[in-house]
Design a protein around this motif. Sequence first.
Motif, PDB file in Angstrom:
ATOM      1  N   ASN A 286       0.827  -1.207   0.000  1.00  0.00           N
ATOM      2  CA  ASN A 286       0.000   0.000   0.000  1.00  0.00           C
ATOM      3  C   ASN A 286       0.863   1.259   0.000  1.00  0.00           C
ATOM      4  N   ASN A 290       0.836   3.798  -3.067  1.00  0.00           N
ATOM      5  CA  ASN A 290       0.485   5.203  -2.829  1.00  0.00           C
ATOM      6  C   ASN A 290       1.576   6.112  -3.372  1.00  0.00           C
ATOM      7  N   LYS A 341      -8.656   9.992  -4.142  1.00  0.00           N
ATOM      8  CA  LYS A 341      -8.605   9.389  -5.480  1.00  0.00           C
ATOM      9  C   LYS A 341      -9.995   8.966  -5.891  1.00  0.00           C
TER      10      LYS A 341
END
Length: 398
Positions: A286, A290, A341
């Motif tokens: 993650n 990111n 997002k």
Amino acid sequence: MDHTAETRTAAERASTQAPDVSQARLLSVLDTAVDGIIVIDELGRILVYNRACERLFGYTAEEMIGRNVKAIMPRRYADAHDDYLSSYRHTGVARIIGIGREVEGQHKDGAVFPLDLSVGEAQTPDGRQFIGILRDARPRAEYEQRVAELQTELLHMARVSAMDEMGSAIAHELNQPLTAAILYLQAASRRFKSISAEPDEMVLEVVGKAMREAERAASIIQRMRGFIEKREPKRKRCTVSGLLDESLELALVGSKGRRIEVVRSIDADVPEIEVDPIQIEQILVNLIRNAAEVLVDREEQRIEISAGLYEDRVRLSVADTGPGIPAEAVPDLFKAFSSNKRSGLGLGLAISRSIAQNHGGDLSVDPGGGGRGACFRLDLPVGTGDDDATDDNRPETP
Ligand SMILES: Nc1ncnc2c1ncn2[C@@H]1O[C@H](COP(=O)(O)OP(=O)(O)O)[C@@H](O)[C@H]1O
Ligand SMILES: [Mg+2]
């Protein structure tokens, strides 16, 4: 008869005195009501305006008694109100009387707000009157908006989790043909070598390449399956470099063709750590994803991953050359649904932090900004952290 005369006198007394007394009592009761209560006459003039209305609209009863009720309606309602009253007087067709509905009110300060309104009608000696009961619908509107937001989030979550299940199924489906392809290629290569005395080097090389690519695809899929599938958490000794290898491979799937530079450094004194590898990889994947996402279209696209001993913990840092995190986003960053997002769920960091904390560690951030990218720090204890848990020392409960 005397008796009748006395009764009549009493009745007369009542009819002359009672209105004032009961009117005052009625008004004081109306003032204790939580809901706004307004009584108007046939022309829309306000006869009764209770205390709750003063709170709702900001006007006092003195200001409003005798005025047209349009004063507390926004323009578009006010304009239609006279027509509405007169058409009701003539046709008896009611659009709101006896029915409740949501309308809008206008505060003295001009603010327009939603109101639940129900209207009743009364025939009085002074003519027809309308009694309106008003309730502030703002709390409900906020609540409904929140429910709508939660529903959208829920639908999104359901889609994402369906995707996870599909991901698992797809991985399973693809694994079989890939394994078959590898076996066929091996067979072809063996057969080719055995039938010709001088096999064509070029053909062998190409077949070998095809085999390696298929193996790589199979291994990524294998890893994805392991990553997606539900499983019990299980800790084991892991090397930091092994965790990083696996995480990078998964995290950068789909980033081929981008010029992301990954720099890794692991201090020599970093020991193995006892963790659930899949969960820690979930955090790292993650963080790396990111970072890769904020690097899109950046001049400099670098992710720096470093590991070192920090006090008695292993600290893994993932820094990028992105724009950093705006100060106002920092407080909510680790909360669920804090994504900016379109396709993001904003769960990644929330889940990552809870995994880190379940491991007795933590996840924190240096938000950067002003030319510096963000740097996420994952701190993990070297052992399981069980030795400082008090549970072991506690006497057994019966
Ligand atoms: N390296 C980073 N640089 C800048 N912003 C980041 C970075 N990592 C995370 N963020 C911000 O934090 C938000 C939450 O991240 P995350 O919890 O992983 O959810 P998601 O990736 O689904 O949006 C992101 O939408 C992004 O705005
Ligand atoms: Mg994310």
